[in-house]
Design a protein around this motif. Sequence first.
Motif, PDB file in Angstrom:
ATOM      1  N   PHE A   7       0.827  -1.205   0.000  1.00 41.72           N
ATOM      2  CA  PHE A   7       0.000   0.000   0.000  1.00 41.72           C
ATOM      3  C   PHE A   7       0.864   1.259   0.000  1.00 41.72           C
ATOM      4  O   PHE A   7       0.545   2.232  -0.684  1.00 41.72           O
ATOM      5  CB  PHE A   7      -0.949   0.004   1.199  1.00 41.72           C
ATOM      6  N   ILE A   8       1.943   1.264   0.764  1.00 42.36           N
ATOM      7  CA  ILE A   8       2.825   2.433   0.808  1.00 42.36           C
ATOM      8  C   ILE A   8       3.484   2.654  -0.548  1.00 42.36           C
ATOM      9  O   ILE A   8       3.498   3.778  -1.072  1.00 42.36           O
ATOM     10  CB  ILE A   8       3.879   2.286   1.927  1.00 42.36           C
ATOM     11  N   LEU A  34      -6.365  11.014  -4.709  1.00 41.54           N
ATOM     12  CA  LEU A  34      -7.389  10.425  -3.842  1.00 41.54           C
ATOM     13  C   LEU A  34      -7.072   8.967  -3.522  1.00 41.54           C
ATOM     14  O   LEU A  34      -7.229   8.524  -2.387  1.00 41.54           O
ATOM     15  CB  LEU A  34      -8.769  10.535  -4.497  1.00 41.54           C
ATOM     16  N   LEU A  35      -6.592   8.233  -4.526  1.00 41.47           N
ATOM     17  CA  LEU A  35      -6.199   6.842  -4.290  1.00 41.47           C
ATOM     18  C   LEU A  35      -5.010   6.772  -3.338  1.00 41.47           C
ATOM     19  O   LEU A  35      -4.980   5.935  -2.425  1.00 41.47           O
ATOM     20  CB  LEU A  35      -5.870   6.153  -5.615  1.00 41.47           C
ATOM     21  N   ALA A  36      -4.041   7.667  -3.519  1.00 38.38           N
ATOM     22  CA  ALA A  36      -2.885   7.703  -2.614  1.00 38.38           C
ATOM     23  C   ALA A  36      -3.342   7.980  -1.183  1.00 38.38           C
ATOM     24  O   ALA A  36      -2.861   7.344  -0.240  1.00 38.38           O
ATOM     25  CB  ALA A  36      -1.889   8.761  -3.072  1.00 38.38           C
ATOM     26  N   SER A  37      -4.272   8.905  -1.025  1.00 41.00           N
ATOM     27  CA  SER A  37      -4.780   9.222   0.310  1.00 41.00           C
ATOM     28  C   SER A  37      -5.413   7.992   0.950  1.00 41.00           C
ATOM     29  O   SER A  37      -5.182   7.693   2.123  1.00 41.00           O
ATOM     30  CB  SER A  37      -5.796  10.362   0.222  1.00 41.00           C
ATOM     31  N   ARG A  42      -4.835   3.472   4.872  1.00 40.68           N
ATOM     32  CA  ARG A  42      -4.797   2.060   5.216  1.00 40.68           C
ATOM     33  C   ARG A  42      -3.432   1.577   5.696  1.00 40.68           C
ATOM     34  O   ARG A  42      -3.328   0.504   6.276  1.00 40.68           O
ATOM     35  CB  ARG A  42      -5.205   1.207   4.012  1.00 40.68           C
ATOM     36  N   SER A  43      -2.360   2.348   5.430  1.00 35.70           N
ATOM     37  CA  SER A  43      -1.024   1.819   5.696  1.00 35.70           C
ATOM     38  C   SER A  43      -0.111   2.717   6.521  1.00 35.70           C
ATOM     39  O   SER A  43       0.706   2.220   7.280  1.00 35.70           O
ATOM     40  CB  SER A  43      -0.320   1.506   4.369  1.00 35.70           C
ATOM     41  N   SER A  44      -0.231   4.030   6.359  1.00 37.16           N
ATOM     42  CA  SER A  44       0.727   4.918   7.014  1.00 37.16           C
ATOM     43  C   SER A  44       0.092   6.263   7.360  1.00 37.16           C
ATOM     44  O   SER A  44       0.000   7.154   6.508  1.00 37.16           O
ATOM     45  CB  SER A  44       1.937   5.144   6.096  1.00 37.16           C
ATOM     46  N   PRO A  45      -0.332   6.425   8.604  1.00 42.99           N
ATOM     47  CA  PRO A  45      -0.899   7.710   9.009  1.00 42.99           C
ATOM     48  C   PRO A  45       0.067   8.882   8.787  1.00 42.99           C
ATOM     49  O   PRO A  45      -0.360   9.987   8.455  1.00 42.99           O
ATOM     50  CB  PRO A  45      -1.203   7.519  10.503  1.00 42.99           C
ATOM     51  N   ALA A  46       1.361   8.627   8.934  1.00 42.86           N
ATOM     52  CA  ALA A  46       2.348   9.700   8.731  1.00 42.86           C
ATOM     53  C   ALA A  46       2.362  10.164   7.277  1.00 42.86           C
ATOM     54  O   ALA A  46       2.413  11.374   7.003  1.00 42.86           O
ATOM     55  CB  ALA A  46       3.741   9.226   9.144  1.00 42.86           C
ATOM     56  N   LEU A  47       2.298   9.224   6.334  1.00 43.31           N
ATOM     57  CA  LEU A  47       2.278   9.607   4.917  1.00 43.31           C
ATOM     58  C   LEU A  47       0.954  10.262   4.544  1.00 43.31           C
ATOM     59  O   LEU A  47       0.922  11.192   3.733  1.00 43.31           O
ATOM     60  CB  LEU A  47       2.546   8.393   4.027  1.00 43.31           C
TER      61      LEU A  47
END
Length: 128
Positions: A7-8, A34-37, A42-47
Amino acid sequence: MFKRSLFIISGLTCVGLGAIGVVVPGLPTTPFMLLASWLFYRSSPALQKWLRASYFGRYIRDYERDHGMTRKAKAFAISMMMGMSLISTIFFIKILWVKIVVLSAALIGMTVVSFVVPTVVRTKSEPL
């Protein structure tokens, strides 16, 4: 762990493609961001926090809040797609089949923004 990494990597790829889409006509920016968000959610709150704080963050937050685009935003997006596609095909692209592909992609993008993306109508008392 594998799913998170996938996912990242996919989210970062979407950010890259969306950034390229800012300057390349026919390549959409908003769907990739939007897909990246979603992938970062789903994978990295920091990103996800980084993306929402970036230049594209305002558009992502607006879409997430309203689940669509305002008429003004749609008109701006369509005019930019049309303008950049025409400039590219008239001045920069020399090969006929590439011109046809770029103009077809722009037409598809304009159609999607016009008829598929929901239109949000804000009242005057509603904050921007």
